[in-house]
Design a protein around this motif. Structure first.
Motif, PDB file in Angstrom:
ATOM      1  N   TRP A  71       0.817  -1.219   0.000  1.00 49.40           N
ATOM      2  CA  TRP A  71       0.000   0.000   0.000  1.00 49.40           C
ATOM      3  C   TRP A  71       0.853   1.272   0.000  1.00 49.40           C
ATOM      4  CZ3 TRP A  71      -1.592  -4.246   3.026  1.00 49.40           C
ATOM      5  CH2 TRP A  71      -2.798  -4.840   2.617  1.00 49.40           C
ATOM      6  N   ARG A  72       2.147   1.142  -0.173  1.00 48.49           N
ATOM      7  CA  ARG A  72       3.087   2.281  -0.210  1.00 48.49           C
ATOM      8  C   ARG A  72       2.968   3.144   1.057  1.00 48.49           C
ATOM      9  NH1 ARG A  72       2.759   5.887  -4.985  1.00 48.49           N
ATOM     10  NH2 ARG A  72       0.507   5.760  -4.701  1.00 48.49           N
ATOM     11  N   LEU A  73       2.811   2.495   2.203  1.00 51.83           N
ATOM     12  CA  LEU A  73       2.639   3.221   3.453  1.00 51.83           C
ATOM     13  C   LEU A  73       3.886   3.986   3.860  1.00 51.83           C
ATOM     14  CD1 LEU A  73       0.700   0.542   5.547  1.00 51.83           C
ATOM     15  CD2 LEU A  73      -0.225   2.410   4.166  1.00 51.83           C
ATOM     16  N   SER A  74       5.043   3.552   3.395  1.00 52.72           N
ATOM     17  CA  SER A  74       6.290   4.210   3.788  1.00 52.72           C
ATOM     18  C   SER A  74       6.744   5.273   2.801  1.00 52.72           C
ATOM     19  CB  SER A  74       7.404   3.170   3.956  1.00 52.72           C
ATOM     20  OG  SER A  74       7.656   2.525   2.728  1.00 52.72           O
ATOM     21  N   THR A  75       6.114   5.350   1.624  1.00 52.66           N
ATOM     22  CA  THR A  75       6.608   6.265   0.588  1.00 52.66           C
ATOM     23  C   THR A  75       5.566   7.258   0.081  1.00 52.66           C
ATOM     24  OG1 THR A  75       6.080   4.660  -1.153  1.00 52.66           O
ATOM     25  CG2 THR A  75       8.301   4.574  -0.223  1.00 52.66           C
ATOM     26  N   ASP A  76       4.278   6.970   0.252  1.00 50.79           N
ATOM     27  CA  ASP A  76       3.235   7.806  -0.321  1.00 50.79           C
ATOM     28  C   ASP A  76       3.078   9.106   0.476  1.00 50.79           C
ATOM     29  OD1 ASP A  76       0.843   7.688  -2.320  1.00 50.79           O
ATOM     30  OD2 ASP A  76       0.007   8.430  -0.433  1.00 50.79           O
ATOM     31  N   TYR A 134       0.517  11.109   0.699  1.00 51.49           N
ATOM     32  CA  TYR A 134      -0.762  11.111   1.416  1.00 51.49           C
ATOM     33  C   TYR A 134      -0.621  10.407   2.763  1.00 51.49           C
ATOM     34  CZ  TYR A 134      -5.413   9.210   2.573  1.00 51.49           C
ATOM     35  OH  TYR A 134      -6.553   8.805   3.223  1.00 51.49           O
ATOM     36  N   GLU A 135       0.037   9.245   2.783  1.00 52.31           N
ATOM     37  CA  GLU A 135       0.194   8.499   4.031  1.00 52.31           C
ATOM     38  C   GLU A 135       1.065   9.273   5.019  1.00 52.31           C
ATOM     39  OE1 GLU A 135      -1.459   5.936   4.819  1.00 52.31           O
ATOM     40  OE2 GLU A 135      -2.258   5.319   2.886  1.00 52.31           O
ATOM     41  N   ARG A 136       2.125   9.905   4.535  1.00 55.56           N
ATOM     42  CA  ARG A 136       2.996  10.658   5.443  1.00 55.56           C
ATOM     43  C   ARG A 136       2.227  11.827   6.071  1.00 55.56           C
ATOM     44  NH1 ARG A 136       6.177   7.275   6.995  1.00 55.56           N
ATOM     45  NH2 ARG A 136       7.130   9.000   8.144  1.00 55.56           N
ATOM     46  N   GLN A 137       1.419  12.502   5.256  1.00 57.28           N
ATOM     47  CA  GLN A 137       0.626  13.612   5.795  1.00 57.28           C
ATOM     48  C   GLN A 137      -0.409  13.111   6.801  1.00 57.28           C
ATOM     49  OE1 GLN A 137      -0.808  15.369   2.154  1.00 57.28           O
ATOM     50  NE2 GLN A 137       1.004  16.681   1.911  1.00 57.28           N
ATOM     51  N   LYS A 138      -0.967  11.926   6.549  1.00 53.28           N
ATOM     52  CA  LYS A 138      -1.932  11.361   7.494  1.00 53.28           C
ATOM     53  C   LYS A 138      -1.257  11.020   8.823  1.00 53.28           C
ATOM     54  CE  LYS A 138      -3.836   7.338   6.583  1.00 53.28           C
ATOM     55  NZ  LYS A 138      -4.720   6.320   5.989  1.00 53.28           N
ATOM     56  N   TYR A 139      -0.039  10.505   8.777  1.00 49.83           N
ATOM     57  CA  TYR A 139       0.696  10.229  10.020  1.00 49.83           C
ATOM     58  C   TYR A 139       0.887  11.518  10.821  1.00 49.83           C
ATOM     59  CZ  TYR A 139       2.047   5.814   7.736  1.00 49.83           C
ATOM     60  OH  TYR A 139       2.060   4.595   7.102  1.00 49.83           O
ATOM     61  N   GLU A 140       1.291  12.584  10.124  1.00 52.96           N
ATOM     62  CA  GLU A 140       1.523  13.860  10.805  1.00 52.96           C
ATOM     63  C   GLU A 140       0.232  14.398  11.415  1.00 52.96           C
ATOM     64  OE1 GLU A 140       3.255  16.389   7.879  1.00 52.96           O
ATOM     65  OE2 GLU A 140       5.087  15.174   7.684  1.00 52.96           O
ATOM     66  N   ALA A 141      -0.863  14.326  10.641  1.00 56.08           N
ATOM     67  CA  ALA A 141      -2.148  14.803  11.159  1.00 56.08           C
ATOM     68  C   ALA A 141      -2.599  13.988  12.363  1.00 56.08           C
ATOM     69  CB  ALA A 141      -3.204  14.753  10.050  1.00 56.08           C
ATOM     70  N   THR A 142      -2.382  12.680  12.308  1.00 56.70           N
ATOM     71  CA  THR A 142      -2.767  11.810  13.421  1.00 56.70           C
ATOM     72  C   THR A 142      -2.045  12.216  14.701  1.00 56.70           C
ATOM     73  OG1 THR A 142      -3.228   9.947  11.946  1.00 56.70           O
ATOM     74  CG2 THR A 142      -2.753   9.429  14.249  1.00 56.70           C
ATOM     75  N   LEU A 143      -0.743  12.412  14.622  1.00 54.08           N
ATOM     76  CA  LEU A 143       0.036  12.742  15.816  1.00 54.08           C
ATOM     77  C   LEU A 143      -0.315  14.124  16.364  1.00 54.08           C
ATOM     78  CD1 LEU A 143       3.540  11.280  14.926  1.00 54.08           C
ATOM     79  CD2 LEU A 143       1.841  10.368  16.511  1.00 54.08           C
ATOM     80  N   GLU A 144      -0.747  15.037  15.494  1.00 50.45           N
ATOM     81  CA  GLU A 144      -1.128  16.371  15.959  1.00 50.45           C
ATOM     82  C   GLU A 144      -2.313  16.324  16.921  1.00 50.45           C
ATOM     83  OE1 GLU A 144      -1.897  18.736  12.545  1.00 50.45           O
ATOM     84  OE2 GLU A 144       0.232  18.913  11.973  1.00 50.45           O
TER      85      GLU A 144
END
Length: 218
Positions: free
Chosen positions: A42-47, A49-59
């Motif tokens: 699912w390209r969780l480490s490179t996409d 969109y996924e990186r931005q979702k990780y950042e939003a989650t931690l915020e």
């Protein structure tokens, strides 16, 4: 409305939930081992969109110390690595049903003993300890029908320390409205906040819960 392939995907997993919990977990493990026949399907480490979702989650995570963290459905550890960097003092456990995914996760996030990975499914796994912070992202829709979602909601609540444990649930929107209502209905949990991100290609919601005072109901 989700596209037709995604609706068929969900229908398949609802059918699986007709199996007993252990059988469902076994089939899910085999399915995700098959999906992980290639790295990071699912390209969780490179996409982006996924990186931005990780950042939003931690915020959205309440700012406080966390000693023990568990990620339910950690896959190959892309978000686990983010957690390890964000909480350098915490003990972190990643749980997934796929042995192949976990083998890659252990290489991705060695952790020096602070981070460990466990092959298990949330319906049957009973950890030895409770956690200050629980993450459950892009996972609940694999559990299928309502009784399983009620069961897994109780399991997630039971992972948390009573009184001030924090649960972070992240799922596609508007599907998250259906999935998270089982968490809303759990007597051990109280919703703190929710934010919907209309981000292409898949809008999503980040919903934060805390545990009520006292032990979760049996």
């Amino acid at each position: 409305m989700p596209p037709i392939p995604e609706l068929m995907h969900r229908t398949f997993f609802r059918a699986l939930s007709l199996l007993p919990p252990q059988a469902q977990g076994m089939v899910l493990g085999r399915f995700f081992d098959w999906r992980h026949r290639v790295p990071d399907p699912w390209r969780l480490s490179t996409d982006t969109y996924e990186r931005q979702k990780y950042e939003a989650t931690l915020e959205h995570v309440p700012r406080r110390p966390y000693r023990r963290i568990i990620e339910v459905g950690c896959a190959e550890g892309a978000f686990t690595r983010t957690l390890a960097a964000a909480y350098p003092e915490a003990q972190i456990v990643g749980v997934d049903v796929s042995a192949r995914a976990l083998a890659r996760a252990r290489r991705r996030v060695p952790g020096g003993g602070r981070v460990r990975f466990v092959q298990a499914d949330i319906l049957t796994h009973v950890p030895e300890q409770r956690f200050d912070l629980v993450f459950c992202s892009e996972t609940l829709y694999y559990l299928g029908r309502p009784d399983r979602l009620r069961q897994v909601s109780a399991r997630l609540a039971g992972l948390l320390v009573p009184g001030d444990g924090v649960l972070v649930a992240v799922h596609p929107w508007p599907e998250a409205g259906r999935l998270h209502r089982y968490l809303d209905a759990d007597a051990a949990l109280s919703r703190l906040a929710e934010e919907v991100y209309p981000a292409p290609p898949r809008p999503y919601a980040v919903t934060i819960y805390t545990t009520r005072a006292g032990p979760p109901p049996a």
